[in-house]
Every structure is written in structure tokens, then in C-alpha cells.
Design an enzyme around this catalytic site. Structure first.
Site: not given
Ligand code: HPA
Length: 238
Positions: A20, A24, A43, A87, A90, A204, A217
Site C-alpha cells: 500500500g 515500502r 503522484r 499484495r 498489513s 494491530d 514493522r
Molecule cells: N483495519 C483496516 N485495515 C487495516 C487495519 C485495520 O485494523 N490494520 C491494518 N490495515
């Protein structure tokens, strides 16, 4: 050259890894590829093409969310003829047995909505990964330290969600994690006959509130890049 990708014809490889975050993409290209060329900076959505173990690879940022990924994936497929799109990103963990830093290989990606929803009308298409890539990624992940889970994920339109009732149903139905891009990637790959996979690191956790410290990370992200590269260039089973 397309509206959003400034690469010349031939500068995009058949295999494209899509984080994304454009920075990275830069880090992964500089860390894992040789003979790296910057092929896009329109962009600020950086893209690089280089070589891994003798194979040409492009690493192109997708931005956050399905509308952004859809722009890049459409142009990569239709204008640059990308064949394999993976892809690397995270996600938020959703099951008690899914821990921070674990790797999730997404077999399916459920949604409420995606940029493709309009063409399906009342039909609920089930976006799913390419089986050969998935099997290769599972084998590659088994050689790493990371704990790996394979199953369904949720591609959300919101990071700051306000639907605890929906989270509850997803947990109940075994959804492993939530991110914001995979379902549209899988749908486009199905539409145009390409191979796609999403490999995610749990950054997370929705239930525990834990989050991966930023210094960790990079290492977790590195495992994903290696799994993605091995998956792309291992001869696929049928
Ligand atoms: N929600 C949506 N997208 C995400 C999250 C999340 O908690 N963590 C990493 N990408």
C-alpha cells in the site's frame, strides 16, 4: 505510460508486488532486488523494477483502499499486461488465535462493497486467491519463523469502523483479519485471467488493541516480501 503510471512500455515486469505504502515499495526494491530502476513517481506512488534471482519484478505502491488499488491494478493489467499481482501489506487481526506479527495468506476476501460491486448488481461474487500462488506462499512461509494462517479476510472501506455488530459476525464466521485492498485485486484478477494473492502481516489486533511497534514493522514486512517472491517464481501446481 498511463494516467497514473509513468513507466514506458516494457518497464513493468510480468510479476508485480503491491504494498500500500509507496515508501515500502522503495524499501523492498532496494532491499531485495538488484539492478533497480524507478519506473513510476506520478503522484508520489513509487514503482520500481529490478531483478530477483534472475527474474524481473516490479514493486508498485497501490495506495490505501480499494479505489486506489483498483486504479493501479487496472492499469498494470490492461496497459502493461501484468500477469501476477501480489499484495503485500498489513492487516488487523480478528481472531483470538491470530497474533501480532503473524502472517495471513488470504484465501478469500469478503466485502460489503468494492469498486466492482456496481457490475455485479444483486450477485455476491466471492473474490478468491490464485490456488497455485497460495500453495506456493504457504510452502514458502513454512520455511520462516513467522506463524502463518490461511483463510478468509475482510476488505473494508473504512479503517475507523463503527460496526461492532459486523465485526462480531465476521469473528463468528472465522474471518482472520481486516485490510482494505485484497477483494478488488482478486476480483480484477478473476475478470482478466491473471494470478493474484494477498499476503499480510498482522500489525494491530481488533480485540486486544495491541499494535506492532514501528521498529518491528520492517522485519515482518521483509518476511512477506520473501514469501511473495518465492511464491511468484516457484513452478505452480495445477
Ligand atoms: N483495519 C483496516 N485495515 C487495516 C487495519 C485495520 O485494523 N490494520 C491494518 N490495515
Amino acid at each position: 505510460m498511463t494516467i497514473h503510471i509513468g513507466a514506458e512500455p516494457g518497464q513493468i515486469a510480468d510479476t508485480v508486488l503491491m504494498p500500500g505504502d509507496p515508501y515500502r515499495a522503495k524499501w523492498a526494491a532496494e532491499t531485495f532486488l538488484t539492478d533497480v530502476t524507478l519506473v513510476n513517481e506520478v503522484r508520489g506512488m513509487l514503482g520500481f523494477t529490478g531483478t530477483w534471482n534472475g527474474h524481473r519484478v516490479t514493486i508498485q505502491g497501490s495506495g490505501m483502499g480499494m479505489p486506489s488499488l483498483s486504479i493501479y491494478a487496472n492499469e498494470l493489467i490492461k496497459d502493461f499486461d501484468a500477469k501476477t499481482l501480489i499484495r503485500i501489506g498489513s492487516c488487523g487481526g480478528m481472531q483470538p488465535h491470530v497474533g501480532i506479527r503473524d502472517v495471513i495468506i488470504a484465501m478469500t476476501a469478503s466485502t460489503i462493497n468494492s469498486p466492482s460491486s456496481g457490475i455485479f448488481k444483486e450477485f455476491n461474487f466471492a473474490p478468491s486467491a490464485d490456488y497455485g500462488l497460495l500453495a506456493n506462499a504457504v510452502a514458502a512461509a513454512a520455511e520462516k519463523d513467522a506463524t502463518c494462517h490461511v483463510g478468509g479476510i475482510y476488505s473494508s472501506d473504512v479503517f475507523y469502523a463503527e460496526r461492532p455488530d459486523l465485526d462480531e459476525q465476521m469473528v463468528r464466521h472465522g474471518i482472520l483479519g481486516v485490510e482494505m485492498e485484497a477483494a478488488e485485486l482478486y476480483t480484477l484478477a478473476a475478470r482478466y485471467g491473471r494470478r493474484a494473492l494477498a499476503i499480510l502481516t498482522v500489525s494491530d489486533h481488533l480485540q486486544t488493541g495491541e499494535a506492532l511497534p514501528s521498529e518491528d514493522r520492517e522485519r515482518s514486512f521483509g518476511d512477506m516480501v520473501e514469501i511473495a517472491l518465492q511464491a511468484a517464481f516457484t513452478e505452480s501446481r495445477p
